[in-house]
Structures are given as structure tokens and as C-alpha cells.
Design an enzyme around this catalytic site. Sequence first.
Site, mmCIF file in Angstrom:
data_model
loop_
_atom_site.group_PDB
_atom_site.id
_atom_site.type_symbol
_atom_site.label_atom_id
_atom_site.label_comp_id
_atom_site.label_asym_id
_atom_site.label_seq_id
_atom_site.Cartn_x
_atom_site.Cartn_y
_atom_site.Cartn_z
ATOM 1 N N LYS A 111 0.830 -1.206 0.000
ATOM 2 C CA LYS A 111 0.000 0.000 0.000
ATOM 3 C C LYS A 111 0.864 1.256 0.000
ATOM 4 C CE LYS A 111 -1.695 2.131 3.467
ATOM 5 N NZ LYS A 111 -2.367 2.545 4.728
ATOM 6 N N ASP A 115 -6.573 1.007 1.058
ATOM 7 C CA ASP A 115 -6.575 1.028 2.526
ATOM 8 C C ASP A 115 -7.964 0.606 3.003
ATOM 9 O OD1 ASP A 115 -8.207 3.186 1.993
ATOM 10 O OD2 ASP A 115 -7.227 4.529 3.411
#
Length: 214
Positions: free
Chosen positions: A120, A138
Site C-alpha cells: 500500500k 486502505d
Amino acid sequence: MNAQKRRAIYETLQSLDPHPTTELEYRTPFELLIAVMLSAQATDVGVNKATRKMFPVANTPRAMLELGEAGVTEYIKTIGLYRTKAKNVIATSRILLEQYGGEVPAEREALEGLPGVGRKTANVVLNTAFGQPTIAVDTHIFRVSNRTGLAPGKDVRAVETALEKFTPSEFRQDAHHWLILHGRYVCKARRPECWHCAIEPLCEYRPKTPPPEL
């Protein structure tokens, strides 16, 4: 959800915010990298409060190393997991100096090889600092993608793959910014605010939530 509806969702989000970006404050790829590392299990507001004081003192790998783990800890101790994050910031700064001439690499494999940098974080840096059309997933984006029907998936990697597959190319650069902001301020975790959601007519979530009683 069909392709026309997905496109309409992105067109609507684009019309509301033509040039979205991260709410983390940064000026260089290194500052962005550190800010995103610090943002894990923390709010952007909390990270910005810390980096506003730390970055004027240390905003390069060399300056961060000179600050040291104890020095970094003092600046970020209001952020969750600050001890581990301080260790990772120092370790990452050392690697950047020793292996990359003090520059943040623009390749996924290199970024994911840095301490405290997962997929991420790498996606955010590649997208926001280097203009690559990556999509970082997320908790907000995972929720919005599944709740709306835009790109369902059982885990974050599955949602990322679905978003990459279903997001029209012209929206891919900005997609994760639109979705994270939508999840943060409208399609909230406990109670989505359907009554003022711009994409509510396109969203497949049922039941829609009514406005709170006055």
C-alpha cells in the site's frame, strides 16, 4: 456493477474534485515516503502535526540519520506504533543513502524492500510522487469498493486487482484519492451518509441510510 455505472461513478467524483491528492503534507518524495510510513494505523491529521515539526529539522535520509532513532521518536511519539516506526524510518534512511544515493526509488520492488514499506505504501509513493497509475487500497477504499459494488473483493489485494481491472484508464491515476476521500468523509464505516452522497443513485448498497433525526 456494469461498466457504464462504474464510469459514471468516476465521472461524478471527478466533477466534484478534478485534481485530488493525498491529505498528507509533503514537498519531496522522501517526505511523502516517511509520511505514508507513519500513517499506518494513524490519522493523516496526526501525522501532519508531527511532520510539521520534524521535516524542517530532518527531511533527507542523511538528516534523518543524524537525528537518530531517539530524535525521531521524540517527534512522532504522539503517533501509534511510534517506536517501531522510528526504527523503520532510520533503517529506511540508511538503505536509501547506502543503496540509492539518498534518492527514493521509483520501482515497486525497491520500495517494498525498505523497512516498514508494504504494498500500500509503495503504491501511494509510486502514484503520488512519481505519477504512476497505481491504486493503493486502505480500509476506506476496501470498504467503499465492496459496499458500493464498484470492485468487490475478499481482501485488499483482491480489491486492488478488481479496481485495476474495472477502472477506466483515464481515471486510474486519481482513483484511489477519490475513493479514500469518499470513504473518509461520506461513505463512513459505522454509518454511510447516503443522504448527501453524490454517487448514491449509482451505488448498489442496500439499504440506504436516512438522514439523522433533527
